[in-house]
Scaffold this motif. Structure first.
Motif, PDB file in Angstrom:
ATOM      1  N   THR A   1      -9.841 -57.839  30.365  1.00 52.37           N
ATOM      2  CA  THR A   1     -10.450 -57.357  31.601  1.00 52.37           C
ATOM      3  C   THR A   1     -11.133 -58.514  32.313  1.00 52.37           C
ATOM      4  N   PRO A   2     -11.224 -58.456  33.638  1.00 53.67           N
ATOM      5  CA  PRO A   2     -11.876 -59.558  34.369  1.00 53.67           C
ATOM      6  C   PRO A   2     -13.368 -59.601  34.072  1.00 53.67           C
TER       7      PRO A   2
ATOM      8  N   TRP B   1      -9.062 -66.477  36.421  1.00 53.45           N
ATOM      9  CA  TRP B   1      -7.830 -66.073  37.085  1.00 53.45           C
ATOM     10  C   TRP B   1      -6.979 -65.278  36.114  1.00 53.45           C
ATOM     11  N   ARG B   2      -6.094 -64.495  36.687  1.00 57.47           N
ATOM     12  CA  ARG B   2      -5.201 -63.657  35.905  1.00 57.47           C
ATOM     13  C   ARG B   2      -3.964 -64.468  35.538  1.00 57.47           C
ATOM     14  N   THR B   3      -3.641 -64.535  34.270  1.00 56.75           N
ATOM     15  CA  THR B   3      -2.517 -65.334  33.804  1.00 56.75           C
ATOM     16  C   THR B   3      -1.222 -64.535  33.900  1.00 56.75           C
TER      17      THR B   3
ATOM     18  N   GLY C   1      -0.905 -61.277  31.988  1.00 58.79           N
ATOM     19  CA  GLY C   1      -1.795 -60.180  32.340  1.00 58.79           C
ATOM     20  C   GLY C   1      -3.216 -60.301  31.835  1.00 58.79           C
ATOM     21  N   ARG C   2      -3.513 -61.338  31.060  1.00 57.81           N
ATOM     22  CA  ARG C   2      -4.870 -61.535  30.571  1.00 57.81           C
ATOM     23  C   ARG C   2      -5.647 -62.406  31.568  1.00 57.81           C
ATOM     24  N   TYR C   3      -6.953 -62.483  31.383  1.00 57.36           N
ATOM     25  CA  TYR C   3      -7.816 -63.213  32.298  1.00 57.36           C
ATOM     26  C   TYR C   3      -8.372 -64.445  31.592  1.00 57.36           C
TER      27      TYR C   3
END
Length: 278
Positions: free
Chosen positions: A233-234, A242-244, A247-249
Motif C-alpha cells: 500500500t502507498p 512510486w508504484r513499481t 504493483g508494489r510501492y
C-alpha cells in the motif's frame, strides 16, 4: 591527471561553480546533480570553451589560461557539448571531415581514414553520405560523438551523451566509453543514473557548484542503506515513493507499515543524498 583547484564561475547573482576542488585520472567519471548544479559549466571550463572567474585547471601539466598551452590542450581533448550544432546541408562524412580539418588533421588520406574510423565506432558507416538534416535525433547525437572521438583524445568530455539514443544504441555507447576509459580520462555528465551504474567506476555528485559526494557507484547506493522499502500500500507519511511494475510501492526514507526492506541502487542513494534538491 587533471587537477581542478578552487574553481569559481558566476553568472550575474548565480554562482555556478563555488570553489570546486576535484582531481580526475584515467577511467570514466560520471557527474550527477540537479539542473543548475554546475555540471555543464564545469565541463565547459575543462573543454576550454569557458574561462572561470577564479581558481585554476591543470590538465596534463597544461594551463588553459595560457593561450599557447590552451591550444596544446585542445589538441588532446574531445568534447561533446549538451546541444551540439551541425550544418544541416553537410553529409555526415563531410561534417566530421570538416571538424577533422579544424583539429589539424591536414593529411587528406589519413584524415579520411580517421573520419571513417570514428563513423564506424558510432555505427554510422551506412549513413556517411546522408545529409545531416535527414538524420534522426539519435543519429545526430552519435554524429556529434564521432566528432569528439577524432584523433583519439586523451581527455573525452561528454555532456548528456545518451540523449536521444535508443536502448540498443545506449548499450553500444556504454561498450565504447568503457573501452575508451581503460586508457584515457573520460568525464560525462548525465541525468541517467543507470548509465552511471553501468559504466562509471567513479561518480561525483554536484550541488550548488560544489561536489557533495565523490566515490564509487556502490558507495553512492550505500547512502540509502536501510532507507528503501517495498510495501503493498502507498505510504501515508512520505512523498518520495512510486508504484513499481509489479504493483508494489517503493519508498525512500522512513518505513511504511508492513514494508519490506530492499537493496538500494544508485538512484536511491542520489535521491537520499540530495533530498528535495533532487
Amino acid at each position: 591527471m587533471i587537477r581542478i583547484k578552487q574553481l569559481t564561475k558566476t553568472y550575474g547573482a548565480k554562482r555556478a561553480l563555488d570553489g570546486l576542488d576535484l582531481t580526475l585520472g584515467a577511467g570514466v567519471t560520471g557527474l550527477l546533480g540537479p539542473n543548475g548544479a554546475g555540471k555543464t559549466t564545469l565541463l565547459r571550463c575543462l573543454a576550454t570553451t569557458l574561462a572561470p572567474d577564479g581558481g585554476a585547471v591543470d590538465a596534463f601539466g597544461l594551463d588553459p589560461a595560457d593561450r599557447e598551452q590552451r591550444t596544446t590542450l585542445r589538441r588532446r581533448l574531445g568534447y561533446l557539448p549538451q546541444n551540439p550544432g551541425a550544418y544541416p546541408h553537410f553529409t555526415a562524412f563531410d561534417l566530421v571531415d570538416y571538424v577533422a580539418i579544424l583539429k589539424e588533421l591536414t593529411d587528406r588520406e589519413h584524415r579520411h581514414a580517421e573520419v571513417r574510423r570514428v563513423l564506424a565506432e558510432v555505427g554510422l558507416t551506412d549513413q556517411a553520405a546522408t545529409k545531416v538534416r535527414r538524420l534522426s535525433g539519435g543519429m545526430r547525437q552519435r554524429l556529434a560523438l564521432a566528432q569528439a572521438l577524432l584523433g583519439e583524445p586523451d581527455l573525452l568530455i561528454l555532456d548528456e551523451p545518451t540523449v536521444g539514443l535508443d536502448p540498443e544504441q545506449r548499450m553500444v555507447f556504454r561498450a565504447l566509453v568503457s573501452r575508451l576509459g581503460e586508457s584515457r580520462t573520460v568525464v560525462l555528465s548525465t541525468h541517467q543514473t543507470e548509465d552511471v551504474a553501468a559504466l562509471c567506476e567513479r561518480v561525483v555528485v554536484m550541488r550548488d557548484g560544489r561536489a557533495v559526494f565523490d566515490g564509487t557507484p556502490g558507495e553512492l547506493a550505500a547512502v540509502a542503506d536501510g532507507r528503501v522499502w517495498l510495501s503493498d500500500t502507498p505510504p501515508a507519511t512520505s512523498e518520495l515513493f512510486w508504484r513499481t511494475a509489479d504493483g508494489r510501492y517503493r519508498t525512500l526514507g522512513a518505513p511504511p507499515p508492513s514494508a519490506d526492506p530492499t537493496a538500494p541502487g544508485v538512484e536511491d542513494g542520489y535521491l537520499m543524498l540530495l533530498g528535495e534538491a533532487a
